[in-house]
Write a protein that holds these residues in place. Structure first.
Motif, short mmCIF file in Angstrom:
data_model
loop_
_atom_site.label_atom_id
_atom_site.label_comp_id
_atom_site.label_asym_id
_atom_site.label_seq_id
_atom_site.Cartn_x
_atom_site.Cartn_y
_atom_site.Cartn_z
N ARG A 295 0.81 -1.22 0.00
CA ARG A 295 0.00 0.00 0.00
C ARG A 295 0.85 1.27 0.00
NH1 ARG A 295 -3.78 1.11 3.92
NH2 ARG A 295 -4.72 2.25 2.26
N LEU A 296 2.13 1.16 -0.28
CA LEU A 296 3.00 2.33 -0.28
C LEU A 296 2.69 3.23 -1.48
CD1 LEU A 296 6.39 0.61 0.60
CD2 LEU A 296 4.89 1.91 2.12
N PRO A 297 2.94 4.52 -1.35
CA PRO A 297 2.69 5.43 -2.48
C PRO A 297 3.65 5.13 -3.63
CG PRO A 297 3.72 6.60 -0.67
CD PRO A 297 3.40 5.22 -0.17
N LYS A 298 3.18 5.32 -4.85
CA LYS A 298 3.96 5.00 -6.05
C LYS A 298 5.23 5.84 -6.12
CE LYS A 298 4.42 3.31 -10.31
NZ LYS A 298 5.03 2.05 -10.50
N GLY A 299 5.14 7.14 -6.06
CA GLY A 299 6.30 8.01 -6.12
C GLY A 299 6.79 8.25 -7.54
N GLU A 300 7.92 8.93 -7.63
CA GLU A 300 8.52 9.30 -8.91
C GLU A 300 9.79 8.48 -9.12
OE1 GLU A 300 10.89 13.18 -10.58
OE2 GLU A 300 9.19 13.52 -9.23
N LEU A 301 9.91 7.84 -10.29
CA LEU A 301 11.07 7.00 -10.59
C LEU A 301 12.35 7.83 -10.57
CD1 LEU A 301 12.07 4.17 -11.47
CD2 LEU A 301 11.80 4.95 -13.83
N ILE A 302 13.35 7.39 -9.77
CA ILE A 302 14.63 8.10 -9.70
C ILE A 302 15.81 7.24 -10.14
CG2 ILE A 302 13.94 9.80 -7.98
CD1 ILE A 302 15.30 8.02 -5.85
N SER A 303 15.63 5.91 -10.14
CA SER A 303 16.74 5.03 -10.50
C SER A 303 16.21 3.66 -10.90
CB SER A 303 17.70 4.89 -9.31
OG SER A 303 18.79 4.09 -9.64
N GLU A 304 16.95 3.01 -11.80
CA GLU A 304 16.58 1.67 -12.25
C GLU A 304 17.86 0.92 -12.56
OE1 GLU A 304 14.15 -0.22 -16.01
OE2 GLU A 304 13.56 1.74 -15.26
#
Length: 116
Positions: free
Chosen positions: A29-38
């Motif tokens: 249930r954590l917030p999605k957020g903004e992708l910063i690394s992969e």
């Protein structure tokens, strides 16, 4: 009659306990957020995606790490959640061990959650 007196309160306590876990501790249930690394593992079995979540004016930034299974048809899994972080330093030690901001995890089973 005595069994009902025991079973019903236990059922209510169990449901309340699960409700608290679901509302406050479930990593799904954590917030999605903004992708910063992969970053992919050395042999490409996994990809770890890191997201930064901004809780707004009342909370600090947090980083969520999501493990994706590249070679298996499995749903992605949240394996990392840490508060007071804005960046994710990800390094794969080997195919099944990843280091995220100084926390070493054996994937896919280990998780890190600052709330625990």
């Amino acid at each position: 009659m005595k069994k009902k007196r025991v079973i019903i309160p236990l059922l209510i306590i169990g449901l309340l306990g699960y409700g608290v876990y679901w509302a406050f501790f479930d990593m799904n249930r954590l917030p999605k957020g903004e992708l910063i690394s992969e970053v992919s593992s050395p042999k490409g079995t996994y990809t770890l995606k890191a997201y930064v979540s901004n809780g707004g004016a009342t909370t600090d930034y947090a980083v969520r790490g999501e493990l994706n299974f590249n070679k298996e048809n499995k749903k992605s899994k949240n394996i990392y959640w840490n508060y007071h972080e804005e960046k994710a330093n990800i390094k794969w030690i080997d195919e099944n061990t990843v280091l995220i901001n100084g926390h070493e995890l054996s994937v896919p089973n280990e998780t890190f959650d600052f709330r625990r």
